[in-house]
Write a protein that holds these residues in place. Structure first.
Motif, PDB file in Angstrom:
ATOM      1  N   LEU A 169      -5.878  -1.993   6.040  1.00 40.73           N
ATOM      2  CA  LEU A 169      -4.451  -1.687   5.966  1.00 40.73           C
ATOM      3  C   LEU A 169      -3.741  -2.328   7.153  1.00 40.73           C
ATOM      4  N   SER A 206      -2.278   5.900   0.599  1.00 35.39           N
ATOM      5  CA  SER A 206      -3.493   5.141   0.938  1.00 35.39           C
ATOM      6  C   SER A 206      -3.855   5.273   2.416  1.00 35.39           C
ATOM      7  N   THR A 208       0.450  -2.747   4.087  1.00 35.33           N
ATOM      8  CA  THR A 208       0.060  -3.791   3.143  1.00 35.33           C
ATOM      9  C   THR A 208      -1.416  -4.108   3.286  1.00 35.33           C
ATOM     10  N   SER A 209      -1.996  -4.552   2.191  1.00 34.99           N
ATOM     11  CA  SER A 209      -3.335  -5.130   2.176  1.00 34.99           C
ATOM     12  C   SER A 209      -3.231  -6.513   1.550  1.00 34.99           C
ATOM     13  N   TYR A 266     -10.935   0.446  -3.225  1.00 34.38           N
ATOM     14  CA  TYR A 266      -9.943  -0.490  -3.753  1.00 34.38           C
ATOM     15  C   TYR A 266     -10.610  -1.814  -4.142  1.00 34.38           C
ATOM     16  N   ALA A 278       0.839  -1.185   0.000  1.00 32.59           N
ATOM     17  CA  ALA A 278       0.000   0.000   0.000  1.00 32.59           C
ATOM     18  C   ALA A 278       0.882   1.245   0.000  1.00 32.59           C
ATOM     19  N   THR A 328      -0.244  -1.909  -6.755  1.00 31.09           N
ATOM     20  CA  THR A 328       0.048  -1.079  -5.592  1.00 31.09           C
ATOM     21  C   THR A 328      -1.238  -0.382  -5.200  1.00 31.09           C
ATOM     22  N   ARG A 329      -1.573  -0.433  -3.933  1.00 30.66           N
ATOM     23  CA  ARG A 329      -2.813   0.205  -3.493  1.00 30.66           C
ATOM     24  C   ARG A 329      -2.584   1.686  -3.227  1.00 30.66           C
ATOM     25  N   TYR A 330      -3.370   2.531  -3.898  1.00 24.18           N
ATOM     26  CA  TYR A 330      -3.322   3.971  -3.674  1.00 24.18           C
ATOM     27  C   TYR A 330      -4.594   4.484  -2.994  1.00 24.18           C
TER      28      TYR A 330
END
Length: 295
Positions: free
Chosen positions: A131, A107, A139-140, A274, A103, A265-267
């Motif tokens: 998260l 985020s 991280t997710s 998401y 992440a 990649t989580r934004y």
């Protein structure tokens, strides 16, 4: 039609499933807006960098928010799966696995109380926003169930440190493929393939109770514990390595999903956003498969 945008056949499939235009029919064209969202998913760029050909960036962002709140993305995915199941394309051998996603720092920091959703819609804010924090950073984790062709059937988002096994049954509980006509939705796969992370006696018992064949290798400590008990340890669970080899379809599905850089990649600050992006990518995978089947 630009690269990565909806094809005519894909648009013909999803157009009838979209909500009617609001505000007296003054909404910007749905196809243009969805193509803008797909551009964002494919590139991972900020919303404000959206090319001018898609119009103001706030429009697709608001449409994503609105259709997340009212469940539009989930309904589209459900209907796409129903259509395939009606013609016998869905393969009811499921493979289940998870994948951790780094992440981005952007985020983090979502307000605990999100913006008020439209009337009759769900709220966005959830505790922790899926998260997790570790030495590696934020991280997710994406938990995914796919059919025998590697197409997404259900998805759950958790913090990165969450275990895999507790999410297996919730993933199966999400599956409810309606009939193209009368009849109850189909919820139970014929077989589930999963790695050692899901090999637990409680999971095997739940699979037997649901009359689902479960193929998963035993953990070494479980084997040792059974040997210590001797005859009281019971017989080892049946395991077919040739069938288990088909589990790789879920790994290939993760690879295809992460071709969308906004998923690799989580934004997004909100877990709901998401997850909607994952559902949109899943819809695209189903539509691509449909075009290949009809080619």
């Amino acid at each position: 039609m630009g690269r990565g945008e909806l094809t005519d056949s894909a648009w013909a499939r999803i157009e009838p499933l979209l909500p009617a235009s609001g505000r007296g029919g003054q909404w910007r064209d749905h196809r243009q807006v969805i193509n803008a969202i797909l551009w964002k998913l494919r590139t991972g760029a900020p919303w404000r960098d959206l090319p001018e050909r898609y119009g103001p960036w706030k429009t697709p962002h608001e449409r994503l928010r609105r259709w997340t709140a009212d469940g539009t993305w989930e309904r589209i995915l459900d209907q796409v799966i129903v259509k395939d199941d009606a013609v016998g394309n869905v393969e009811w051998t499921f493979s289940i696995d998870s994948s951790s996603v780094r992440a981005h720092q952007h985020s983090a920091g979502a307000r605990k109380k999100g913006a008020a959703p439209p009337s009759g819609s769900r709220t966005f804010a959830v505790e922790g926003e899926a998260l997790g924090r570790s030495r590696g950073g934020l991280t997710s984790k994406i938990h995914l169930a796919v059919d025998g062709r590697g197409l997404p059937m259900s998805v759950i988002l958790t913090p990165g440190q969450a275990g895999d096994n507790p999410q297996l049954l919730p993933l199966l509980d999400q599956v409810a493929v309606g009939r193209d006509g009368p009849g109850r939705p189909r919820k139970r796969p014929e077989r589930v393939l999963a790695d050692k992370a899901y090999s637990h006696p409680s999971t095997r018992a739940a699979m037997r109770e649901r009359r689902i064949t479960f193929t998963s290798p035993e953990k070494s400590d479980q084997i040792a514990r059974r040997h210590v008990k001797g005859s009281r340890g019971g017989r080892p669970p049946r395991f077919d390595p040739e069938i288990y080899a088909d589990r790789n379809v879920v790994e290939r599905c993760f690879n295809r999903l992460k071709q969308f850089r906004d998923l690799a990649t989580r934004y997004a600050k909100r877990a709901a956003y998401y997850r909607s992006e994952i559902l949109i990518a899943a819809i695209i995978l189903w539509l691509r498969q449909d075009s290949q089947d009809t080619a």
